[in-house]
Design a protein around this motif. Structure first.
Motif, PDB file in Angstrom:
ATOM      1  N   LYS A 180       0.826  -1.203   0.000  1.00 18.68           N
ATOM      2  CA  LYS A 180       0.000   0.000   0.000  1.00 18.68           C
ATOM      3  C   LYS A 180       0.864   1.258   0.000  1.00 18.68           C
ATOM      4  O   LYS A 180       0.578   2.229  -0.721  1.00 18.68           O
ATOM      5  N   ALA A 181       1.925   1.245   0.792  1.00 20.03           N
ATOM      6  CA  ALA A 181       2.787   2.428   0.902  1.00 20.03           C
ATOM      7  C   ALA A 181       3.529   2.715  -0.388  1.00 20.03           C
ATOM      8  O   ALA A 181       3.764   3.884  -0.740  1.00 20.03           O
ATOM      9  N   LEU A 182       3.912   1.669  -1.118  1.00 20.25           N
ATOM     10  CA  LEU A 182       4.718   1.840  -2.323  1.00 20.25           C
ATOM     11  C   LEU A 182       3.911   1.691  -3.611  1.00 20.25           C
ATOM     12  O   LEU A 182       4.473   1.761  -4.699  1.00 20.25           O
ATOM     13  N   PHE A 183       2.609   1.452  -3.459  1.00 20.11           N
ATOM     14  CA  PHE A 183       1.716   1.324  -4.624  1.00 20.11           C
ATOM     15  C   PHE A 183       2.150   0.184  -5.557  1.00 20.11           C
ATOM     16  O   PHE A 183       2.225   0.347  -6.778  1.00 20.11           O
ATOM     17  N   ILE A 184       2.478  -0.953  -4.947  1.00 19.45           N
ATOM     18  CA  ILE A 184       2.835  -2.146  -5.705  1.00 19.45           C
ATOM     19  C   ILE A 184       2.033  -3.322  -5.164  1.00 19.45           C
ATOM     20  O   ILE A 184       1.383  -3.218  -4.125  1.00 19.45           O
ATOM     21  N   SER A 185       2.062  -4.441  -5.844  1.00 22.18           N
ATOM     22  CA  SER A 185       1.297  -5.605  -5.409  1.00 22.18           C
ATOM     23  C   SER A 185       2.017  -6.347  -4.291  1.00 22.18           C
ATOM     24  O   SER A 185       3.245  -6.226  -4.124  1.00 22.18           O
ATOM     25  N   ILE A 186       1.247  -7.119  -3.530  1.00 21.45           N
ATOM     26  CA  ILE A 186       1.838  -7.923  -2.461  1.00 21.45           C
ATOM     27  C   ILE A 186       2.829  -8.922  -3.046  1.00 21.45           C
ATOM     28  O   ILE A 186       3.889  -9.185  -2.454  1.00 21.45           O
ATOM     29  N   LYS A 187       2.490  -9.482  -4.216  1.00 19.24           N
ATOM     30  CA  LYS A 187       3.387 -10.434  -4.872  1.00 19.24           C
ATOM     31  C   LYS A 187       4.722  -9.782  -5.202  1.00 19.24           C
ATOM     32  O   LYS A 187       5.789 -10.392  -5.029  1.00 19.24           O
ATOM     33  N   THR A 188       4.676  -8.527  -5.648  1.00 17.96           N
ATOM     34  CA  THR A 188       5.916  -7.807  -5.956  1.00 17.96           C
ATOM     35  C   THR A 188       6.733  -7.575  -4.692  1.00 17.96           C
ATOM     36  O   THR A 188       7.961  -7.681  -4.701  1.00 17.96           O
ATOM     37  N   VAL A 189       6.042  -7.280  -3.587  1.00 14.59           N
ATOM     38  CA  VAL A 189       6.732  -7.116  -2.304  1.00 14.59           C
ATOM     39  C   VAL A 189       7.453  -8.408  -1.931  1.00 14.59           C
ATOM     40  O   VAL A 189       8.623  -8.402  -1.526  1.00 14.59           O
ATOM     41  N   GLU A 190       6.752  -9.515  -2.058  1.00 15.98           N
ATOM     42  CA  GLU A 190       7.341 -10.817  -1.726  1.00 15.98           C
ATOM     43  C   GLU A 190       8.594 -11.078  -2.568  1.00 15.98           C
ATOM     44  O   GLU A 190       9.611 -11.572  -2.062  1.00 15.98           O
ATOM     45  N   THR A 191       8.515 -10.727  -3.852  1.00 16.89           N
ATOM     46  CA  THR A 191       9.661 -10.916  -4.742  1.00 16.89           C
ATOM     47  C   THR A 191      10.847 -10.067  -4.304  1.00 16.89           C
ATOM     48  O   THR A 191      11.999 -10.535  -4.259  1.00 16.89           O
ATOM     49  N   HIS A 192      10.568  -8.810  -3.945  1.00 20.28           N
ATOM     50  CA  HIS A 192      11.643  -7.915  -3.496  1.00 20.28           C
ATOM     51  C   HIS A 192      12.258  -8.395  -2.185  1.00 20.28           C
ATOM     52  O   HIS A 192      13.487  -8.356  -2.013  1.00 20.28           O
ATOM     53  N   VAL A 193      11.422  -8.855  -1.260  1.00 19.16           N
ATOM     54  CA  VAL A 193      11.935  -9.327   0.029  1.00 19.16           C
ATOM     55  C   VAL A 193      12.839 -10.540  -0.175  1.00 19.16           C
ATOM     56  O   VAL A 193      13.919 -10.640   0.433  1.00 19.16           O
ATOM     57  N   SER A 194      12.427 -11.451  -1.026  1.00 22.57           N
ATOM     58  CA  SER A 194      13.252 -12.626  -1.315  1.00 22.57           C
ATOM     59  C   SER A 194      14.603 -12.212  -1.887  1.00 22.57           C
ATOM     60  O   SER A 194      15.653 -12.762  -1.514  1.00 22.57           O
ATOM     61  N   ALA A 195      14.584 -11.223  -2.781  1.00 16.64           N
ATOM     62  CA  ALA A 195      15.825 -10.737  -3.380  1.00 16.64           C
ATOM     63  C   ALA A 195      16.727 -10.077  -2.339  1.00 16.64           C
ATOM     64  O   ALA A 195      17.952 -10.283  -2.327  1.00 16.64           O
ATOM     65  N   VAL A 196      16.115  -9.287  -1.451  1.00 22.98           N
ATOM     66  CA  VAL A 196      16.880  -8.610  -0.401  1.00 22.98           C
ATOM     67  C   VAL A 196      17.548  -9.634   0.517  1.00 22.98           C
ATOM     68  O   VAL A 196      18.745  -9.538   0.824  1.00 22.98           O
ATOM     69  N   LEU A 197      16.778 -10.615   0.964  1.00 22.13           N
ATOM     70  CA  LEU A 197      17.326 -11.632   1.866  1.00 22.13           C
ATOM     71  C   LEU A 197      18.458 -12.400   1.186  1.00 22.13           C
ATOM     72  O   LEU A 197      19.482 -12.698   1.816  1.00 22.13           O
ATOM     73  N   ARG A 198      18.278 -12.704  -0.087  1.00 22.18           N
ATOM     74  CA  ARG A 198      19.314 -13.454  -0.813  1.00 22.18           C
ATOM     75  C   ARG A 198      20.583 -12.621  -0.957  1.00 22.18           C
ATOM     76  O   ARG A 198      21.697 -13.098  -0.691  1.00 22.18           O
ATOM     77  N   LYS A 199      20.442 -11.362  -1.361  1.00 22.63           N
ATOM     78  CA  LYS A 199      21.612 -10.512  -1.586  1.00 22.63           C
ATOM     79  C   LYS A 199      22.369 -10.203  -0.299  1.00 22.63           C
ATOM     80  O   LYS A 199      23.594 -10.044  -0.308  1.00 22.63           O
ATOM     81  N   LEU A 200      21.630 -10.082   0.805  1.00 25.23           N
ATOM     82  CA  LEU A 200      22.271  -9.774   2.089  1.00 25.23           C
ATOM     83  C   LEU A 200      22.635 -11.025   2.876  1.00 25.23           C
ATOM     84  O   LEU A 200      23.153 -10.935   3.990  1.00 25.23           O
ATOM     85  N   GLN A 201      22.314 -12.174   2.302  1.00 25.56           N
ATOM     86  CA  GLN A 201      22.613 -13.474   2.920  1.00 25.56           C
ATOM     87  C   GLN A 201      21.963 -13.603   4.295  1.00 25.56           C
ATOM     88  O   GLN A 201      22.581 -14.001   5.276  1.00 25.56           O
ATOM     89  N   LEU A 202      20.668 -13.254   4.340  1.00 26.46           N
ATOM     90  CA  LEU A 202      19.869 -13.374   5.548  1.00 26.46           C
ATOM     91  C   LEU A 202      18.771 -14.399   5.306  1.00 26.46           C
ATOM     92  O   LEU A 202      18.423 -14.689   4.164  1.00 26.46           O
ATOM     93  N   SER A 203      18.213 -14.945   6.381  1.00 27.87           N
ATOM     94  CA  SER A 203      17.255 -16.035   6.209  1.00 27.87           C
ATOM     95  C   SER A 203      15.833 -15.702   6.638  1.00 27.87           C
ATOM     96  O   SER A 203      14.924 -16.490   6.402  1.00 27.87           O
ATOM     97  N   SER A 204      15.617 -14.535   7.275  1.00 31.13           N
ATOM     98  CA  SER A 204      14.271 -14.235   7.766  1.00 31.13           C
ATOM     99  C   SER A 204      14.085 -12.734   7.954  1.00 31.13           C
ATOM    100  O   SER A 204      15.057 -11.970   7.970  1.00 31.13           O
ATOM    101  N   ARG A 205      12.825 -12.338   8.127  1.00 27.83           N
ATOM    102  CA  ARG A 205      12.523 -10.931   8.413  1.00 27.83           C
ATOM    103  C   ARG A 205      13.158 -10.500   9.717  1.00 27.83           C
ATOM    104  O   ARG A 205      13.602  -9.357   9.859  1.00 27.83           O
ATOM    105  N   HIS A 206      13.174 -11.399  10.712  1.00 25.47           N
ATOM    106  CA  HIS A 206      13.764 -11.061  12.013  1.00 25.47           C
ATOM    107  C   HIS A 206      15.248 -10.732  11.842  1.00 25.47           C
ATOM    108  O   HIS A 206      15.742  -9.730  12.385  1.00 25.47           O
ATOM    109  N   GLU A 207      15.954 -11.542  11.070  1.00 28.72           N
ATOM    110  CA  GLU A 207      17.369 -11.273  10.830  1.00 28.72           C
ATOM    111  C   GLU A 207      17.554  -9.958  10.080  1.00 28.72           C
ATOM    112  O   GLU A 207      18.506  -9.212  10.332  1.00 28.72           O
ATOM    113  N   LEU A 208      16.634  -9.666   9.171  1.00 24.69           N
ATOM    114  CA  LEU A 208      16.703  -8.413   8.423  1.00 24.69           C
ATOM    115  C   LEU A 208      16.548  -7.213   9.350  1.00 24.69           C
ATOM    116  O   LEU A 208      17.271  -6.216   9.221  1.00 24.69           O
ATOM    117  N   THR A 209      15.615  -7.303  10.283  1.00 17.19           N
ATOM    118  CA  THR A 209      15.408  -6.216  11.240  1.00 17.19           C
ATOM    119  C   THR A 209      16.655  -5.996  12.085  1.00 17.19           C
ATOM    120  O   THR A 209      17.092  -4.857  12.298  1.00 17.19           O
TER     121      THR A 209
END
Length: 218
Positions: A180-209
């Motif tokens: 809602k904040a970025l005016f994109i779909s939830i599916k797109t958010v999921e794709t971006h989060v997966s990419a972020v976790l992969r690039k930063l070598q993290l395994s979860s949202r908790h680790e990202l925080t």
């Protein structure tokens, strides 16, 4: 008629009741003490319950897993975007200073400073500044001199959109809220989060925080 300034809301965390009482009495009138705590567990509960502007935090505290002030900050990760932690300790060792700053504290001052000085430090930290007793600033500069370059290298791995998504997710936003904040779909958010976790070598949202909080990116 001039309205009085909005008070800065603080929580005092120290295991010595006499010191807490003296500090409370020494703080300026524009600083409001919401709660006090003496242990790691009580401090985490007080901060999460009151959501103060600033936490005056002793480095060495009883309770928890024996990590003192660092453990309190770790237990309040979700509040780092709005609550600032100012370490206040008798210790002036480089190890104590660097460890609590790495945990997410915005400043570190020794207990030898005056009531006026600590009040000024609270105001500055609440306003977004980093505050250190004069001789302690060198420890931080030495420890973090190369850290900023490392963080920039890590962030360079992310696209502009991935960086936006990373910050919101790290702050506790749900996928729906990010979409809602970025005016994109939830599916797109999921794709971006997966990419972020992969690039930063993290395994979860908790680790990202935790990753974002450790680098003061929230």
């Amino acid at each position: 008629m001039t309205m009085p300034p909005t008070p800065i809301r603080v929580v005092i965390v120290d295991d010595h009741a006499i010191f807490r009482s003296g500090l409370k009495a020494d703080l300026a009138q524009d600083i409001l003490v919401l709660a006090e705590a003496a242990t790691v567990e009580d401090a985490i509960a007080a901060v999460n319950a009151t959501l103060p502007d600033v936490v005056l935090l002793d480095v060495h505290l009883p309770g928890g897993r024996g990590q003192g002030g660092r453990e309190v900050i770790a237990g309040c990760t979700a509040q780092l975007a709005t609550t600032k932690f100012l370490a206040l300790s008798v210790s002036d060792s480089a190890e104590d200073v660097v460890s609590v700053i790495r945990a997410g504290a915005r400043g570190y001052v020794t207990k030898s400073i005056s009531g006026a000085e600590i009040s000024d430090a609270v105001r500055r930290v609440a306003g977004g500044d980093a505050v250190f007793s004069p001789r302690l600033a060198g420890f931080v500069l030495d420890a973090f001199g190369t850290a900023e370059v490392a963080v920039e290298d890590e962030l360079d791995k992310l696209s502009a959109r991935e960086l936006e998504v990373m910050r919101l997710i790290a702050r506790g936003y749900s996928y729906k809220e990010v979409a809602k904040a970025l005016f994109i779909s939830i599916k797109t958010v999921e794709t971006h989060v997966s990419a972020v976790l992969r690039k930063l070598q993290l395994s979860s949202r908790h680790e990202l925080t935790r990753w974002a909080a450790d680098r003061r990116l929230l």
